[in-house]
Design a protein around this motif. Sequence first.
Motif, PDB file in Angstrom:
ATOM      1  N   LEU B  58      25.948  43.415  38.230  1.00 47.96           N
ATOM      2  CA  LEU B  58      26.658  42.937  37.026  1.00 47.96           C
ATOM      3  C   LEU B  58      27.959  42.221  37.411  1.00 47.96           C
ATOM      4  N   TRP B  59      28.617  42.800  38.411  1.00 46.53           N
ATOM      5  CA  TRP B  59      29.865  42.199  38.899  1.00 46.53           C
ATOM      6  C   TRP B  59      29.616  40.766  39.402  1.00 46.53           C
ATOM      7  N   ASN B  60      28.494  40.613  40.082  1.00 46.46           N
ATOM      8  CA  ASN B  60      28.083  39.312  40.605  1.00 46.46           C
ATOM      9  C   ASN B  60      28.031  38.284  39.470  1.00 46.46           C
ATOM     10  N   ARG B  61      27.423  38.708  38.384  1.00 47.49           N
ATOM     11  CA  ARG B  61      27.280  37.816  37.219  1.00 47.49           C
ATOM     12  C   ARG B  61      28.647  37.456  36.641  1.00 47.49           C
ATOM     13  N   ASN B  62      29.478  38.501  36.427  1.00 46.54           N
ATOM     14  CA  ASN B  62      30.783  38.258  35.810  1.00 46.54           C
ATOM     15  C   ASN B  62      31.676  37.393  36.707  1.00 46.54           C
ATOM     16  N   PHE B  63      31.582  37.633  38.003  1.00 46.27           N
ATOM     17  CA  PHE B  63      32.405  36.867  38.947  1.00 46.27           C
ATOM     18  C   PHE B  63      32.042  35.380  38.898  1.00 46.27           C
ATOM     19  N   PHE B  64      30.736  35.086  38.959  1.00 40.94           N
ATOM     20  CA  PHE B  64      30.324  33.676  38.968  1.00 40.94           C
ATOM     21  C   PHE B  64      30.530  33.001  37.608  1.00 40.94           C
ATOM     22  N   ASP B  65      30.423  33.793  36.523  1.00 40.69           N
ATOM     23  CA  ASP B  65      30.727  33.220  35.201  1.00 40.69           C
ATOM     24  C   ASP B  65      32.201  32.822  35.128  1.00 40.69           C
ATOM     25  N   ALA B  66      33.062  33.690  35.650  1.00 39.32           N
ATOM     26  CA  ALA B  66      34.504  33.387  35.662  1.00 39.32           C
ATOM     27  C   ALA B  66      34.783  32.161  36.529  1.00 39.32           C
ATOM     28  N   LEU B  67      34.064  32.080  37.624  1.00 39.49           N
ATOM     29  CA  LEU B  67      34.221  30.943  38.533  1.00 39.49           C
ATOM     30  C   LEU B  67      33.802  29.647  37.835  1.00 39.49           C
ATOM     31  N   GLU B  68      32.685  29.734  37.078  1.00 41.82           N
ATOM     32  CA  GLU B  68      32.181  28.545  36.374  1.00 41.82           C
ATOM     33  C   GLU B  68      33.185  28.084  35.311  1.00 41.82           C
ATOM     34  N   ARG B  69      33.849  29.075  34.659  1.00 40.61           N
ATOM     35  CA  ARG B  69      34.828  28.748  33.610  1.00 40.61           C
ATOM     36  C   ARG B  69      36.183  28.353  34.193  1.00 40.61           C
ATOM     37  N   ARG B  70      36.323  28.519  35.509  1.00 39.89           N
ATOM     38  CA  ARG B  70      37.605  28.304  36.214  1.00 39.89           C
ATOM     39  C   ARG B  70      38.702  29.181  35.593  1.00 39.89           C
ATOM     40  N   ASP B  71      38.319  30.447  35.317  1.00 37.18           N
ATOM     41  CA  ASP B  71      39.215  31.389  34.636  1.00 37.18           C
ATOM     42  C   ASP B  71      39.877  32.283  35.696  1.00 37.18           C
ATOM     43  N   ALA B  72      41.118  31.926  36.070  1.00 42.25           N
ATOM     44  CA  ALA B  72      41.801  32.626  37.169  1.00 42.25           C
ATOM     45  C   ALA B  72      42.044  34.094  36.837  1.00 42.25           C
ATOM     46  N   HIS B  73      42.419  34.392  35.577  1.00 45.07           N
ATOM     47  CA  HIS B  73      42.705  35.776  35.200  1.00 45.07           C
ATOM     48  C   HIS B  73      41.445  36.643  35.320  1.00 45.07           C
ATOM     49  N   ALA B  74      40.327  36.115  34.781  1.00 39.51           N
ATOM     50  CA  ALA B  74      39.067  36.875  34.848  1.00 39.51           C
ATOM     51  C   ALA B  74      38.629  37.081  36.303  1.00 39.51           C
ATOM     52  N   LEU B  75      38.885  36.065  37.135  1.00 34.60           N
ATOM     53  CA  LEU B  75      38.528  36.191  38.557  1.00 34.60           C
ATOM     54  C   LEU B  75      39.341  37.304  39.211  1.00 34.60           C
ATOM     55  N   TRP B  76      40.643  37.343  38.867  1.00 33.64           N
ATOM     56  CA  TRP B  76      41.519  38.377  39.428  1.00 33.64           C
ATOM     57  C   TRP B  76      41.058  39.778  38.995  1.00 33.64           C
ATOM     58  N   VAL B  77      40.673  39.880  37.725  1.00 34.89           N
ATOM     59  CA  VAL B  77      40.151  41.175  37.219  1.00 34.89           C
ATOM     60  C   VAL B  77      38.891  41.573  37.995  1.00 34.89           C
ATOM     61  N   GLN B  78      38.016  40.607  38.225  1.00 38.12           N
ATOM     62  CA  GLN B  78      36.769  40.900  38.949  1.00 38.12           C
ATOM     63  C   GLN B  78      37.053  41.332  40.388  1.00 38.12           C
ATOM     64  N   ILE B  79      38.036  40.668  40.994  1.00 36.22           N
ATOM     65  CA  ILE B  79      38.377  41.037  42.381  1.00 36.22           C
ATOM     66  C   ILE B  79      38.902  42.475  42.408  1.00 36.22           C
ATOM     67  N   GLN B  80      39.702  42.851  41.395  1.00 37.01           N
ATOM     68  CA  GLN B  80      40.225  44.221  41.319  1.00 37.01           C
ATOM     69  C   GLN B  80      39.100  45.224  41.100  1.00 37.01           C
TER      70      GLN B  80
END
Lengths: 142, 369
Positions: B58-80
Amino acid sequence: MKRILVATDGSDGGNRALDAAVELAGATGAALNIVTIGGNVTGADLRKLADRGGDLSKSLQTQADKVLKQAAVRATRLGHRPAALRCEWGDPAEAILDLARRDKADAIVLGRRGRGRLSRLLMGSVSQKVASLAPCTVVVVP
Amino acid sequence: MRFLRQVGLTFEQQQELQPFWASTLAVWRARRPAVLGLGALMIGIVLLQLLVQVLLNLWNRNFFDALERRDAHALWVQIQMFVPLAAGSIVLAATSVWGRMTAQRGWREALTRHVIGRWLANGRYARLNGMMRGTENPEYRIASDIRVATDAPVDLALAFFASIITAFTFFGVLWTVGGSIDVPLFGETLTIPGYLVIGVILYSTLMSGLMTVVGHHLASVIERLNQSDAELREAANAFRGEPSATAADGGKRADLSLKLQAALLWWRELCWQLMRTTLISHGNLLLAPVVAWVLCVPKYLSGAMSLGELTQTAAAFVTVQGAFNWLVDNYQRLADWRSSAHRVSTLVAALDDLEAKEAAPRSEALADA
């Protein structure tokens, strides 16, 4: 010349070597020892044996005994009863050289036909190796 | 399905292994709490590992979705979020090693002590050698074959359980996230529901079928090689206690060379068999992710699937495919286990025989009294 060692695998090349060795032994009055190097099995034979749970050691021994028996019959028919029948295992050239030293052979007779082309390329032919390293006369029969 | 028959056990083979399982049950019963405790722990670890695997998917999905949206905050949350998931996965992997090896060590110790006790009792070790075919080299059977016979089942059983539950769990991911696909056919539109589930089943069947065809001799070749190695040890063992001259000149030397030749020939054949199966397994390693991507790409290009869903389903596809490969991945180990368990069984059966013979005169004496 007191003792001649001839190597055969039952093939045409081996039979030609045997015929020549019998002739040489007849002419010199030497004793004739026949050796076969067992273990000449194809992958297809091994797979068949594996599937039916066969005993490879037994098959190898039976195969080697058959070659030696046929060679003994052939030599006797040509007029020279062999003094000893030997079966060796492993690298053919090493085994022939080792036996020649143990039996104190004065001459080794063997056919020129070796392993397959790739093996010959990688490891050299049996006759070449024996001819290079033997402590006695080596006759290579074409 | 000849291959499956070779890897699986026929009724006769199961009967041959009966002494091994009877001894195992005897030592397990004596240590029931430890066996049940470790069993529960290992099953728990497998379930937790599956949970972490699903969360990582699931994390994989959320991470790449954030990447596609270029959403830095969501990416940071996913990394955490990744940190505790990775830590959990690492801790579970290490605990799994401890659990498995503790179980294997306990089983090996109990069975080895059980067999040694019976072997040494009443001087049976002196009477056993050569009593029946297959009881040669009891020392090796006790030291090495018991290790292999108790080592492999723990790993194989856990891997099998993990494969089953992983396959079913990720079927769900493929079914829900992959969804259906519309295929134009003769002017009509054909909707295939859960097409990725169908795809992974077809692909896995194809790969397993290919492996079956290519490697159907492998299990029997491994078994024959193991047997040849055992015979080689036996032939070398025959020299013990021989005067040097007799040993060197006798038929034992020729027998040793013959047994070595047989073992080397089986080794050569094993090499060819492994080369053939490697062609398929390595090809599969490269092809499986590509097939997953290719199956998902039409939906991604049509906009029906996000980049995150694409990576999630591709990862799920590879996971399910890997789970399906349990048998193919493990048949070398299964064949090794079968050989060792069989040799332990033969030893235990010989000890049973000796015990029965020792008990018979006592029974007769009691009856006479």
